[in-house]
Design a protein around this motif. Structure first.
Motif, PDB file in Angstrom:
ATOM      1  N   GLU A 169       0.831  -1.201   0.000  1.00 30.49           N
ATOM      2  CA  GLU A 169       0.000   0.000   0.000  1.00 30.49           C
ATOM      3  C   GLU A 169       0.870   1.258   0.000  1.00 30.49           C
ATOM      4  OE1 GLU A 169      -4.070  -1.147   2.347  1.00 30.49           O
ATOM      5  OE2 GLU A 169      -2.258  -0.944   3.556  1.00 30.49           O
ATOM      6  N   PHE A 170       1.925   1.230   0.806  1.00 31.13           N
ATOM      7  CA  PHE A 170       2.804   2.394   0.871  1.00 31.13           C
ATOM      8  C   PHE A 170       3.572   2.561  -0.433  1.00 31.13           C
ATOM      9  CE2 PHE A 170       6.236   5.119   2.340  1.00 31.13           C
ATOM     10  CZ  PHE A 170       5.576   5.971   3.205  1.00 31.13           C
ATOM     11  N   MET A 171       4.049   1.450  -1.016  1.00 35.18           N
ATOM     12  CA  MET A 171       4.752   1.520  -2.295  1.00 35.18           C
ATOM     13  C   MET A 171       3.834   2.035  -3.396  1.00 35.18           C
ATOM     14  SD  MET A 171       7.250  -1.817  -2.456  1.00 35.18           S
ATOM     15  CE  MET A 171       7.698  -1.433  -4.156  1.00 35.18           C
ATOM     16  N   HIS A 172       2.539   1.693  -3.314  1.00 34.34           N
ATOM     17  CA  HIS A 172       1.559   2.181  -4.279  1.00 34.34           C
ATOM     18  C   HIS A 172       1.569   3.698  -4.332  1.00 34.34           C
ATOM     19  CE1 HIS A 172      -2.307   3.334  -5.937  1.00 34.34           C
ATOM     20  NE2 HIS A 172      -2.555   2.089  -6.303  1.00 34.34           N
ATOM     21  N   SER A 173       1.690   4.347  -3.159  1.00 31.63           N
ATOM     22  CA  SER A 173       1.676   5.809  -3.108  1.00 31.63           C
ATOM     23  C   SER A 173       2.965   6.418  -3.628  1.00 31.63           C
ATOM     24  CB  SER A 173       1.436   6.283  -1.665  1.00 31.63           C
ATOM     25  OG  SER A 173       2.528   5.935  -0.831  1.00 31.63           O
ATOM     26  N   LEU A 174       4.024   5.607  -3.775  1.00 39.55           N
ATOM     27  CA  LEU A 174       5.313   6.117  -4.243  1.00 39.55           C
ATOM     28  C   LEU A 174       5.559   5.865  -5.722  1.00 39.55           C
ATOM     29  CD1 LEU A 174       7.638   5.030  -1.283  1.00 39.55           C
ATOM     30  CD2 LEU A 174       6.604   7.272  -1.659  1.00 39.55           C
ATOM     31  N   ILE A 175       5.203   4.654  -6.194  1.00 35.35           N
ATOM     32  CA  ILE A 175       5.534   4.291  -7.577  1.00 35.35           C
ATOM     33  C   ILE A 175       4.299   4.089  -8.439  1.00 35.35           C
ATOM     34  CG2 ILE A 175       7.724   3.262  -6.877  1.00 35.35           C
ATOM     35  CD1 ILE A 175       6.447   0.519  -7.150  1.00 35.35           C
ATOM     36  N   GLY A 176       3.105   4.080  -7.844  1.00 34.30           N
ATOM     37  CA  GLY A 176       1.881   3.973  -8.624  1.00 34.30           C
ATOM     38  C   GLY A 176       1.429   2.536  -8.838  1.00 34.30           C
ATOM     39  N   PRO A 177       0.174   2.350  -9.223  1.00 31.63           N
ATOM     40  CA  PRO A 177      -0.396   1.004  -9.344  1.00 31.63           C
ATOM     41  C   PRO A 177       0.201   0.184 -10.483  1.00 31.63           C
ATOM     42  CG  PRO A 177      -1.940   2.652 -10.155  1.00 31.63           C
ATOM     43  CD  PRO A 177      -0.817   3.408  -9.523  1.00 31.63           C
ATOM     44  N   GLU A 246       5.167  12.663 -11.997  1.00 35.82           N
ATOM     45  CA  GLU A 246       3.823  13.255 -12.013  1.00 35.82           C
ATOM     46  C   GLU A 246       3.358  13.648 -10.616  1.00 35.82           C
ATOM     47  OE1 GLU A 246       1.979  10.828 -15.881  1.00 35.82           O
ATOM     48  OE2 GLU A 246       1.516  10.185 -13.821  1.00 35.82           O
ATOM     49  N   HIS A 247       3.724  12.879  -9.602  1.00 35.09           N
ATOM     50  CA  HIS A 247       3.179  13.098  -8.256  1.00 35.09           C
ATOM     51  C   HIS A 247       4.142  13.806  -7.303  1.00 35.09           C
ATOM     52  CE1 HIS A 247      -0.568  10.590  -8.515  1.00 35.09           C
ATOM     53  NE2 HIS A 247       0.073  10.194  -9.598  1.00 35.09           N
ATOM     54  N   PHE A 248       5.447  13.708  -7.575  1.00 37.18           N
ATOM     55  CA  PHE A 248       6.419  14.331  -6.680  1.00 37.18           C
ATOM     56  C   PHE A 248       7.203  15.445  -7.345  1.00 37.18           C
ATOM     57  CE2 PHE A 248       5.572  10.170  -4.928  1.00 37.18           C
ATOM     58  CZ  PHE A 248       5.470  10.415  -3.578  1.00 37.18           C
ATOM     59  N   GLY A 249       7.033  15.616  -8.640  1.00 33.35           N
ATOM     60  CA  GLY A 249       7.698  16.701  -9.334  1.00 33.35           C
ATOM     61  C   GLY A 249       9.208  16.571  -9.300  1.00 33.35           C
ATOM     62  N   ASN A 250       9.866  17.646  -8.879  1.00 33.28           N
ATOM     63  CA  ASN A 250      11.324  17.668  -8.844  1.00 33.28           C
ATOM     64  C   ASN A 250      11.903  16.973  -7.618  1.00 33.28           C
ATOM     65  OD1 ASN A 250      11.383  19.215 -11.221  1.00 33.28           O
ATOM     66  ND2 ASN A 250      11.103  21.112 -10.049  1.00 33.28           N
ATOM     67  N   GLU A 318      -0.623  16.600  -5.426  1.00 34.95           N
ATOM     68  CA  GLU A 318       0.509  16.017  -4.710  1.00 34.95           C
ATOM     69  C   GLU A 318       1.816  16.711  -5.074  1.00 34.95           C
ATOM     70  OE1 GLU A 318       0.419  11.798  -5.293  1.00 34.95           O
ATOM     71  OE2 GLU A 318      -1.125  11.544  -3.758  1.00 34.95           O
ATOM     72  N   ARG A 319       1.973  17.096  -6.331  1.00 32.54           N
ATOM     73  CA  ARG A 319       3.180  17.854  -6.713  1.00 32.54           C
ATOM     74  C   ARG A 319       3.264  19.159  -5.938  1.00 32.54           C
ATOM     75  NH1 ARG A 319       1.792  16.614 -11.988  1.00 32.54           N
ATOM     76  NH2 ARG A 319       1.333  18.800 -12.495  1.00 32.54           N
ATOM     77  N   LEU A 320       2.133  19.831  -5.797  1.00 28.36           N
ATOM     78  CA  LEU A 320       2.118  21.093  -5.062  1.00 28.36           C
ATOM     79  C   LEU A 320       2.477  20.890  -3.592  1.00 28.36           C
ATOM     80  CD1 LEU A 320      -1.080  22.782  -6.587  1.00 28.36           C
ATOM     81  CD2 LEU A 320       1.332  23.286  -7.087  1.00 28.36           C
TER      82      LEU A 320
END
Length: 327
Positions: A169-177, A246-250, A318-320
């Motif tokens: 579940e935690f990895m899902h939030s980092l690398i995507g489904p 896409e989700h963490f930007g730079n 999430e990027r913001l």
């Protein structure tokens, strides 16, 4: 003879006038002294009463993390979050209504100590706990509610039926489904990724968690190993890198999680506005996001979104959150 009598009468008149003036001065000074004493007594009594009333609240909030401005900012933030009207009689409470903490720092500190000697809860979350008792419930979507645990109800999950955050579940939030599904299919990591992380559930429905920095570093190490492995496919690496951008930007999620100094907030996916699990840099960032979900017209607008638009909106949000983060 008449002049003598006149002189005597004049002297008597002068003496009476002098005595009268002296009496007036004495009376004035006496009245002023009484007024001064009364004002001083009133101030002293008020100060004593205020000290008696506030000492259980303010005197016990001496730890360095507690500062009145932080409590005020938390009250402002809470006033923006929607409440179920059937619980509180109105959709939101005012700042003044929130500015009535319902617990003390001593109780929060005692609960923190029961979690373990090495546990230091985030400061913004501890400030939040000052306002939370068993009666505070927030709206969480169209019909769902979010009922946070108060300080004395916090505890580590210790039973098999207790909810915990899993590695996948935690990895899902980092690398995507897509990347997660790919690596599980390629390397057969189901068993390992089903292992629970040491996480603290913050609400009675087990939707919001605190995840320790040690667990973040563990997951980051796993992701780094998978991305560096020659056994991982290019498809997995591409999807993981794409999701991160896409989700963490730079901000490199690997660098962020490896160096993260405190807890992160983990929100379980599956809610009315959720595409998947999400992580937040701080608890106040989660509350700020929660406040936007109850804005007028926001829920109706989001209900008509396509899946692609919803993913893009959440990625931008999430990027913001993460791009300003400096590690």
């Amino acid at each position: 003879m008449s002049s003598l009598i006149s002189s005597i009468l004049w002297m008597i008149t002068w003496a009476v006038a002098y005595i009268a003036r002296a009496l007036v001065v004495v009376v004035v000074f006496h009245v002023l002294a009484c007024l001064t004493a009364a004002v001083y007594a009133t101030i002293s009594a008020g100060a004593a009463e205020q000290t008696q009333e506030t000492s259980p609240e303010i005197a016990t909030r001496a730890p360095s993390w507690w500062e009145p401005p932080s409590v005020g900012r938390m009250a402002v933030l809470l006033s923006r979050i929607q409440l179920p009207t059937y619980m509180h009689g109105k959709a939101r409470l005012s700042i003044d209504e929130w500015m009535r903490p319902v617990t003390t720092v001593n109780r929060i500190t005692a609960s923190e100590e029961q979690l373990g000697d090495d546990i230091l809860l985030p400061e913004d979350y501890k400030t939040f706990l000052l306002f939370i008792d068993e009666w505070v419930v927030f709206s969480y979507g169209s019909k769902a509610t979010l009922h946070f645990r108060h300080a004395e109800a916090l505890g580590w999950p210790d039973g098999e039926g207790d909810s915990k955050v899993r590695c996948d579940e935690f990895m899902h939030s980092l690398i995507g489904p897509d990347a997660l599904s790919a690596i599980i299919a390629e390397l057969g990591l189901d068993g390992y990724l089903n292992e629970p992380l040491r996480s603290l559930s913050l609400d009675h429905s087990d939707r919001i968690y605190l995840v320790k920095s040690e667990e973040c570093r563990q997951i980051a190490g796993t992701c780094h190993a998978l991305l560096s492995s020659t056994q991982s496919s290019d498809y997995f690496k591409y999807q993981a890198t794409k999701y991160s951008a896409e989700h963490f930007g730079n901000v490199s999620f690997l660098k962020a999680m490896k160096s993260w100094p405190t807890w992160v907030i983990f929100e379980v996916g599956g809610g009315w506005d959720m595409v998947g699990p999400r992580i937040y840099p701080s608890f106040k960032e989660f509350l700020a996001e929660l406040a936007t979900r109850g804005e007028p017209g926001r829920e109706m607008a989001r209900a008509s979104e396509s899946a692609a638009d919803k993913k893009e909106r959440i990625a931008l949000a999430e990027r913001l959150l993460w791009e300003p983060v400096t590690i």
